[in-house]
Design a protein around this motif. Structure first.
Motif, mmCIF file in Angstrom:
data_model
loop_
_atom_site.group_PDB
_atom_site.id
_atom_site.type_symbol
_atom_site.label_atom_id
_atom_site.label_comp_id
_atom_site.label_asym_id
_atom_site.label_seq_id
_atom_site.Cartn_x
_atom_site.Cartn_y
_atom_site.Cartn_z
ATOM 1 N N PRO A 5 31.253 -123.464 68.787
ATOM 2 C CA PRO A 5 31.353 -123.053 69.904
ATOM 3 C C PRO A 5 30.292 -122.065 69.323
ATOM 4 C CG PRO A 5 33.676 -123.724 68.906
ATOM 5 C CD PRO A 5 32.299 -124.146 67.863
ATOM 6 N N CYS A 6 29.341 -121.358 70.878
ATOM 7 C CA CYS A 6 28.781 -120.175 70.650
ATOM 8 C C CYS A 6 29.718 -119.123 70.656
ATOM 9 C CB CYS A 6 28.392 -119.959 72.162
ATOM 10 S SG CYS A 6 27.397 -121.007 73.011
ATOM 11 N N ILE A 24 37.510 -113.515 71.148
ATOM 12 C CA ILE A 24 38.831 -114.571 71.781
ATOM 13 C C ILE A 24 39.579 -113.245 71.597
ATOM 14 C CG2 ILE A 24 40.394 -116.024 71.853
ATOM 15 C CD1 ILE A 24 38.510 -117.371 70.411
ATOM 16 N N THR A 25 40.065 -113.402 72.795
ATOM 17 C CA THR A 25 41.486 -111.940 72.211
ATOM 18 C C THR A 25 42.850 -112.069 72.584
ATOM 19 O OG1 THR A 25 40.626 -111.468 75.351
ATOM 20 C CG2 THR A 25 39.595 -110.233 73.379
ATOM 21 N N GLY A 26 44.013 -111.538 73.020
ATOM 22 C CA GLY A 26 45.357 -112.303 73.052
ATOM 23 C C GLY A 26 46.215 -113.062 72.063
ATOM 24 N N ALA A 27 46.884 -114.072 72.263
ATOM 25 C CA ALA A 27 47.850 -114.808 72.010
ATOM 26 C C ALA A 27 46.461 -115.223 70.843
ATOM 27 C CB ALA A 27 49.024 -115.246 72.733
ATOM 28 N N LEU A 28 44.939 -115.230 72.012
ATOM 29 C CA LEU A 28 44.572 -116.694 70.798
ATOM 30 C C LEU A 28 43.635 -116.396 70.236
ATOM 31 C CD1 LEU A 28 43.596 -119.082 73.754
ATOM 32 C CD2 LEU A 28 45.702 -119.373 72.101
ATOM 33 N N GLN A 29 44.009 -114.972 69.735
ATOM 34 C CA GLN A 29 42.814 -114.415 68.763
ATOM 35 C C GLN A 29 42.799 -114.899 67.436
ATOM 36 O OE1 GLN A 29 43.418 -110.064 68.010
ATOM 37 N NE2 GLN A 29 45.934 -109.941 68.599
#
Length: 245
Positions: free
Chosen positions: A232-233, A237-242
């Motif tokens: 992936p580029c 990624i922020t928040g709960a998926l960081q």
């Protein structure tokens, strides 16, 4: 880490099903292959629709990332909807195989037409989408549902297993098929006994996917990093998926 290590991912959070899938994977694997069976830390207890698949796909990506960091050689997505398959391939360097994809491919190598036996009627639509996506619509004789939820396969009553057997016998009598594909990871341990009883190939996608990963790795083939399956580029990624960074 052994000479060949395959991560087998149960995309739902039900540990009993992870153990069922692990047994089938180890039974299929070569003696020198190590099977690491895992499931997401959060998500849905069973996968029976599009929303379930979307939630489960995030757990699959989490596990693929972890497996790659651990140095596994390949990954199996052990849910018949193959949730998150292409996204997982973007994250992986080794091969990533979904059990529906594997079972359908293998069925076409041993028969000209196959039938599918799965769980709830609503998942028949998802199976049809996969047949179209993988180019196997014209190879599929019929789709059957046992009309029980996925977790009925783990309730200890044996009812779901008997319904799978009944639908397989029906498919053999009525469909004009030469093989049967079991359409749920929780059915994985049933294939060998059904193959013996029916005298025709009954294919479990977990075992099929394990053997395909073994073959690809032995040939030195991993997921292509050219084109759309490149990593992936880079972006934050922020928040709960960081944790997926």
């Amino acid at each position: 880490m052994s000479s060949l290590c395959i991560q087998v991912i149960n995309p739902n959070t039900t540990q009993a099903m992870t153990e069922t899938i692990a047994r089938a994977a180890r039974e299929a694997a070569s003696p020198a292959t190590e099977i690491i069976a895992v499931s997401p830390t959060q998500g849905v207890p069973s996968i029976e629709g599009h929303a379930d698949e979307a939630i489960a796909a995030l757990g699959v990506l989490e596990q693929v990332k972890r497996g790659r960091e651990q140095g596994v050689h390949g990954h199996v997505i052990a849910c018949f909807g193959d949730p998150g398959l292409l996204a997982a391939r973007e994250l992986a360097s080794g091969p990533v195989i979904g059990i529906a994809e594997a079972a359908m491919h293998m069925a076409t190598m041993v028969a000209t037409r196959f039938s599918v036996v799965t769980t709830l009627p609503r998942t028949l639509i998802i199976a049809r989408h996969l047949l179209q996506q993988y180019g196997f619509t014209h190879h599929c004789a019929a789709l059957h549902a046992i009309d029980l939820p996925v977790l009925a396969l783990e309730d200890g009553s044996g009812l779901a297993q008997e319904k799978v057997r009944s639908r397989c016998l029906q498919a053999q009598r009525e469909d004009g098929c030469g093989a049967i594909v079991l359409g749920c990871g929780g059915m994985a341990t049933l294939a060998r006994d059904l193959t013996r009883e029916l005298g025709m190939p009954v294919i479990d996608g977990v075992g099929a996917a394990v053997k395909i990963v073994e073959s690809l790795v032995s040939l030195g083939l991993g997921t292509s990093k050219y084109g759309d399956l490149a990593f992936p580029c880079e972006k934050k990624i922020t928040g709960a998926l960081q944790h997926l960074n």
